[in-house]
Design a protein around this motif. Structure first.
Motif, PDB file in Angstrom:
ATOM      1  N   LEU A 124       1.039  -1.356   0.289  1.00 57.59           N
ATOM      2  CA  LEU A 124      -0.347   0.030   0.274  1.00 57.59           C
ATOM      3  C   LEU A 124       0.669   1.350   0.177  1.00 57.59           C
ATOM      4  CD1 LEU A 124      -3.035   0.729   0.560  1.00 57.59           C
ATOM      5  CD2 LEU A 124      -2.129   1.681   2.291  1.00 57.59           C
ATOM      6  N   LEU A 125       2.198   1.587   0.276  1.00 60.17           N
ATOM      7  CA  LEU A 125       3.189   2.110   0.787  1.00 60.17           C
ATOM      8  C   LEU A 125       3.344   2.625  -0.189  1.00 60.17           C
ATOM      9  CD1 LEU A 125       4.674   1.927   4.431  1.00 60.17           C
ATOM     10  CD2 LEU A 125       2.657   3.492   3.647  1.00 60.17           C
ATOM     11  N   LEU A 126       3.948   1.565  -1.076  1.00 60.04           N
ATOM     12  CA  LEU A 126       5.036   1.600  -2.412  1.00 60.04           C
ATOM     13  C   LEU A 126       3.734   1.705  -3.196  1.00 60.04           C
ATOM     14  CD1 LEU A 126       6.905   1.111  -4.224  1.00 60.04           C
ATOM     15  CD2 LEU A 126       6.101  -1.518  -4.745  1.00 60.04           C
ATOM     16  N   ASN A 127       2.315   1.410  -3.293  1.00 64.84           N
ATOM     17  CA  ASN A 127       1.260   2.005  -4.343  1.00 64.84           C
ATOM     18  C   ASN A 127       1.295   3.504  -4.329  1.00 64.84           C
ATOM     19  OD1 ASN A 127       1.416  -0.334  -5.644  1.00 64.84           O
ATOM     20  ND2 ASN A 127      -0.764  -0.822  -4.025  1.00 64.84           N
ATOM     21  N   LEU A 128       1.131   4.200  -3.449  1.00 64.85           N
ATOM     22  CA  LEU A 128       0.207   5.217  -3.044  1.00 64.85           C
ATOM     23  C   LEU A 128       1.696   6.332  -3.276  1.00 64.85           C
ATOM     24  CD1 LEU A 128      -1.256   4.817   0.732  1.00 64.85           C
ATOM     25  CD2 LEU A 128      -2.107   6.223  -1.942  1.00 64.85           C
ATOM     26  N   SER A 129       2.700   6.528  -2.536  1.00 65.38           N
ATOM     27  CA  SER A 129       4.162   7.310  -2.646  1.00 65.38           C
ATOM     28  C   SER A 129       4.643   6.710  -4.050  1.00 65.38           C
ATOM     29  CB  SER A 129       5.541   6.247  -1.590  1.00 65.38           C
ATOM     30  OG  SER A 129       5.968   4.843  -1.962  1.00 65.38           O
ATOM     31  N   VAL A 130       5.420   5.770  -4.786  1.00 71.19           N
ATOM     32  CA  VAL A 130       5.605   5.992  -5.835  1.00 71.19           C
ATOM     33  C   VAL A 130       4.842   6.267  -7.189  1.00 71.19           C
ATOM     34  CG1 VAL A 130       6.625   3.985  -7.718  1.00 71.19           C
ATOM     35  CG2 VAL A 130       7.238   3.591  -5.607  1.00 71.19           C
ATOM     36  N   GLY A 131       3.841   5.777  -7.000  1.00 71.16           N
ATOM     37  CA  GLY A 131       2.530   6.363  -8.017  1.00 71.16           C
ATOM     38  C   GLY A 131       2.245   7.923  -7.896  1.00 71.16           C
ATOM     39  N   ALA A 132       1.974   8.121  -6.389  1.00 68.23           N
ATOM     40  CA  ALA A 132       1.921   9.891  -6.943  1.00 68.23           C
ATOM     41  C   ALA A 132       3.008  10.451  -7.235  1.00 68.23           C
ATOM     42  CB  ALA A 132       1.912  10.518  -5.435  1.00 68.23           C
ATOM     43  N   ALA A 133       4.380   9.938  -7.090  1.00 63.64           N
ATOM     44  CA  ALA A 133       6.019  10.492  -7.725  1.00 63.64           C
ATOM     45  C   ALA A 133       5.485   9.893  -9.130  1.00 63.64           C
ATOM     46  CB  ALA A 133       6.854   9.729  -7.004  1.00 63.64           C
ATOM     47  N   GLN A 147      13.032  15.327 -27.102  1.00 61.75           N
ATOM     48  CA  GLN A 147      13.944  16.149 -27.744  1.00 61.75           C
ATOM     49  C   GLN A 147      15.167  15.495 -27.290  1.00 61.75           C
ATOM     50  OE1 GLN A 147      12.909  20.677 -25.920  1.00 61.75           O
ATOM     51  NE2 GLN A 147      15.511  21.306 -27.305  1.00 61.75           N
ATOM     52  N   VAL A 148      15.919  15.656 -28.007  1.00 67.72           N
ATOM     53  CA  VAL A 148      17.744  15.388 -27.208  1.00 67.72           C
ATOM     54  C   VAL A 148      17.652  15.717 -26.632  1.00 67.72           C
ATOM     55  CG1 VAL A 148      20.005  14.658 -28.110  1.00 67.72           C
ATOM     56  CG2 VAL A 148      17.687  13.966 -29.604  1.00 67.72           C
ATOM     57  N   GLY A 149      18.722  15.691 -24.691  1.00 72.36           N
ATOM     58  CA  GLY A 149      18.992  16.180 -24.119  1.00 72.36           C
ATOM     59  C   GLY A 149      17.995  17.187 -22.765  1.00 72.36           C
ATOM     60  N   SER A 150      16.974  16.832 -23.338  1.00 74.20           N
ATOM     61  CA  SER A 150      15.810  17.413 -22.662  1.00 74.20           C
ATOM     62  C   SER A 150      15.939  16.355 -21.208  1.00 74.20           C
ATOM     63  CB  SER A 150      14.691  17.630 -23.072  1.00 74.20           C
ATOM     64  OG  SER A 150      14.034  16.420 -23.515  1.00 74.20           O
ATOM     65  N   ASN A 151      15.051  17.110 -20.031  1.00 78.72           N
ATOM     66  CA  ASN A 151      14.805  16.071 -18.401  1.00 78.72           C
ATOM     67  C   ASN A 151      13.579  15.410 -19.404  1.00 78.72           C
ATOM     68  OD1 ASN A 151      13.002  18.351 -18.689  1.00 78.72           O
ATOM     69  ND2 ASN A 151      13.843  18.542 -16.863  1.00 78.72           N
ATOM     70  N   GLU A 152      12.362  15.620 -19.391  1.00 77.42           N
ATOM     71  CA  GLU A 152      11.233  15.082 -20.499  1.00 77.42           C
ATOM     72  C   GLU A 152      10.582  15.027 -19.081  1.00 77.42           C
ATOM     73  OE1 GLU A 152      10.718  14.100 -23.373  1.00 77.42           O
ATOM     74  OE2 GLU A 152      12.661  14.761 -24.015  1.00 77.42           O
ATOM     75  N   MET A 153      10.484  15.774 -18.344  1.00 76.40           N
ATOM     76  CA  MET A 153      10.099  15.898 -17.500  1.00 76.40           C
ATOM     77  C   MET A 153       8.124  17.006 -17.059  1.00 76.40           C
ATOM     78  SD  MET A 153      11.363  14.869 -14.299  1.00 76.40           S
ATOM     79  CE  MET A 153      10.937  15.468 -12.924  1.00 76.40           C
ATOM     80  N   TRP A 154       7.664  16.034 -16.804  1.00 73.33           N
ATOM     81  CA  TRP A 154       5.794  17.775 -16.827  1.00 73.33           C
ATOM     82  C   TRP A 154       5.224  17.379 -18.307  1.00 73.33           C
ATOM     83  CZ3 TRP A 154       9.933  19.908 -13.989  1.00 73.33           C
ATOM     84  CH2 TRP A 154       9.594  19.953 -12.647  1.00 73.33           C
ATOM     85  N   LEU A 155       5.744  15.835 -19.219  1.00 74.91           N
ATOM     86  CA  LEU A 155       5.010  15.744 -20.039  1.00 74.91           C
ATOM     87  C   LEU A 155       3.905  14.218 -20.339  1.00 74.91           C
ATOM     88  CD1 LEU A 155       8.087  16.173 -22.440  1.00 74.91           C
ATOM     89  CD2 LEU A 155       6.401  17.495 -22.380  1.00 74.91           C
ATOM     90  N   GLY A 156       3.495  13.999 -19.093  1.00 70.61           N
ATOM     91  CA  GLY A 156       2.397  12.627 -18.919  1.00 70.61           C
ATOM     92  C   GLY A 156       3.145  11.269 -18.699  1.00 70.61           C
ATOM     93  N   GLY A 157       4.407  11.366 -18.884  1.00 70.57           N
ATOM     94  CA  GLY A 157       4.526  10.478 -19.109  1.00 70.57           C
ATOM     95  C   GLY A 157       4.349   9.492 -17.160  1.00 70.57           C
ATOM     96  N   ASP A 158       4.942   8.152 -16.806  1.00 67.87           N
ATOM     97  CA  ASP A 158       5.088   7.526 -15.658  1.00 67.87           C
ATOM     98  C   ASP A 158       5.883   6.467 -15.203  1.00 67.87           C
ATOM     99  OD1 ASP A 158       4.094   5.807 -18.139  1.00 67.87           O
ATOM    100  OD2 ASP A 158       2.652   5.081 -16.899  1.00 67.87           O
ATOM    101  N   ILE A 159       7.127   7.503 -15.505  1.00 62.86           N
ATOM    102  CA  ILE A 159       8.502   5.973 -15.306  1.00 62.86           C
ATOM    103  C   ILE A 159       9.439   6.369 -14.950  1.00 62.86           C
ATOM    104  CG2 ILE A 159       7.827   4.867 -17.745  1.00 62.86           C
ATOM    105  CD1 ILE A 159      10.904   6.930 -18.321  1.00 62.86           C
ATOM    106  N   PHE A 160       9.475   7.708 -14.166  1.00 60.85           N
ATOM    107  CA  PHE A 160       9.927   8.542 -13.020  1.00 60.85           C
ATOM    108  C   PHE A 160       9.450   8.399 -11.305  1.00 60.85           C
ATOM    109  CE2 PHE A 160      12.587  12.152 -11.417  1.00 60.85           C
ATOM    110  CZ  PHE A 160      14.148  11.569 -11.351  1.00 60.85           C
ATOM    111  N   PRO A 161       9.568   7.536 -10.574  1.00 56.65           N
ATOM    112  CA  PRO A 161      10.471   6.710 -10.391  1.00 56.65           C
ATOM    113  C   PRO A 161      10.233   4.214 -11.365  1.00 56.65           C
ATOM    114  CG  PRO A 161       9.781   6.625  -8.406  1.00 56.65           C
ATOM    115  CD  PRO A 161       8.668   7.324  -9.111  1.00 56.65           C
ATOM    116  N   SER A 162      11.620   4.336 -11.392  1.00 57.38           N
ATOM    117  CA  SER A 162      10.929   3.378 -11.785  1.00 57.38           C
ATOM    118  C   SER A 162       9.885   2.397 -10.934  1.00 57.38           C
ATOM    119  CB  SER A 162      12.267   2.248 -12.436  1.00 57.38           C
ATOM    120  OG  SER A 162      12.068   0.980 -12.446  1.00 57.38           O
ATOM    121  N   GLY A 163       8.616   1.588 -11.518  1.00 60.15           N
ATOM    122  CA  GLY A 163       8.126   0.877 -10.648  1.00 60.15           C
ATOM    123  C   GLY A 163       8.355  -0.452 -10.418  1.00 60.15           C
TER     124      GLY A 163
END
Length: 334
Positions: A124-133, A147-163
């Motif tokens: 439960l803690l794993l789903n809440l903390s990692v899912g929220a991040a 874009q090459v060299g960008s951090n690709e943040m806040w673009l609608g992805g869900d891989i950071f951090p690695s589940g």
């Protein structure tokens, strides 16, 4: 002369698989020591540092792109099939089933629900903390980079951090957390660390995660394992409630308790139920006794026999009354 049988190693193994007669009193519950608090603070600082390094697009992001362009799945293509199977050790469904089966046997053997409840709290803690991040930072993966060299943040992805990495750290690390001896805890800690390290590198090899995703996943899973002792009182309270409900169900006792104000063990006096005939709006005067027949009663031998009128037998056309001559029957020749 009587000799005792020497137990072999296999006999000792089967003896440890049997259910213990009662709940062991020496179960070691990890506590929030100073050493654990120091590790928790260091891991949290590492977590924040990784996030900050990705947000400002530092050298860590450039390393992510270099690893992605290296394409490990093409450099070492001969191990691709093995890595595809190995990465399953980080998927939540299969690992949760395997670990739950093992901890379920531990619960049955030791007469306690703590192993299963601890696994449930950690997931439960794993789903809440990692899912929220994941949702909050919305980073895109290497296959969807824009874009090459960008951090690709806040673009609608869900891989950071690695589940996958965080799940491997928690599910395999819970075995070391639930170990009953210090030696078993050391061996299981090393095994879970190697397994989670391999799962994280497998996702980088397959190109599904950046290297920084894996680093943050390790930190996220380790934070959950280090913080579990804070939830031990909640786990113990939940276990006592569940076991109490089970005992009440087995004993067949009602859910409601005794009547307030009545001491335990003292019988309660119950009043007889009044029928509808006994309750009347007005008071009734007492009546004299009523006899069924007037006069004194006579004995059975002094009573005159009474003959009922008519016959008790049902009427029949061929039957004649008493005292009546019957008609002669015709005689036939043989």
């Amino acid at each position: 002369m009587r000799t005792e049988r020497n137990l072999t190693r296999l006999d000792r193994v089967f003896a440890r698989l049997d259910r213990e007669p009662e709940r062991p009193a020496h179960i070691d519950v990890p506590r929030m020591s100073r050493h654990r608090v120091a590790l928790l603070a260091a891991t949290l600082a590492f977590y924040v540092a990784i996030v900050w390094a990705v947000v400002i697009t530092s050298w860590l992001v450039r390393l992510d792109w270099q690893v992605m362009f290296f394409r490990p799945y093409q450099q070492w293509s001969e191990i691709h099939a093995f890595v595809d199977y190995y990465v399953v050790l980080g998927q939540r469904g299969p690992t949760a089933v395997m670990i739950a089966a093992w901890l379920g046997w531990r619960s049955w053997r030791q007469h306690t629900l703590r192993p299963l409840l601890t696994l449930g709290v950690s997931l439960l803690l794993l789903n809440l903390s990692v899912g929220a991040a994941k949702i909050g930072m919305g980073r895109l993966g290497p296959h969807y980079a824009t874009q090459v060299g960008s951090n690709e943040m806040w673009l609608g992805g869900d891989i950071f951090p690695s589940g996958h990495t965080a799940n491997a750290v928690v599910t395999w690390g819970i075995l070391a957390y639930m170990a009953s001896t210090p030696r078993a805890r050391r061996w299981l800690s090393a095994l879970s660390a190697v397994t989670s390290l391999g799962v994280g590198l497998s996702t980088v090899y397959l190109g599904t995660h950046w290297l920084s995703d894996v680093l943050l996943g390790w930190a996220a899973g380790l934070l959950i394992l280090l913080a579990l002792p804070w939830f031990e009182p909640l786990i113990a309270r939940a276990e006592s409630v569940i076991l109490d409900l089970r005992d009440r169900r087995r004993a067949g006792r009602p859910a409601t308790g005794p009547v307030p104000g009545t001491p335990v063990g003292v019988p309660v006096l119950l009043k007889p139920r009044e029928s509808a005939q006994d309750v009347s709006p007005t008071a009734r005067s007492p009546r004299a006794p009523v006899h069924l027949a007037p006069g004194p009663h006579t004995a059975r031998s002094e009573r005159t026999p009474v003959t009922p009128v008519g016959s008790r037998r049902p009427p029949h056309p061929d039957r004649l009354g008493r005292g009546t001559a019957s008609a002669p029957r015709p005689v036939t020749g043989g």
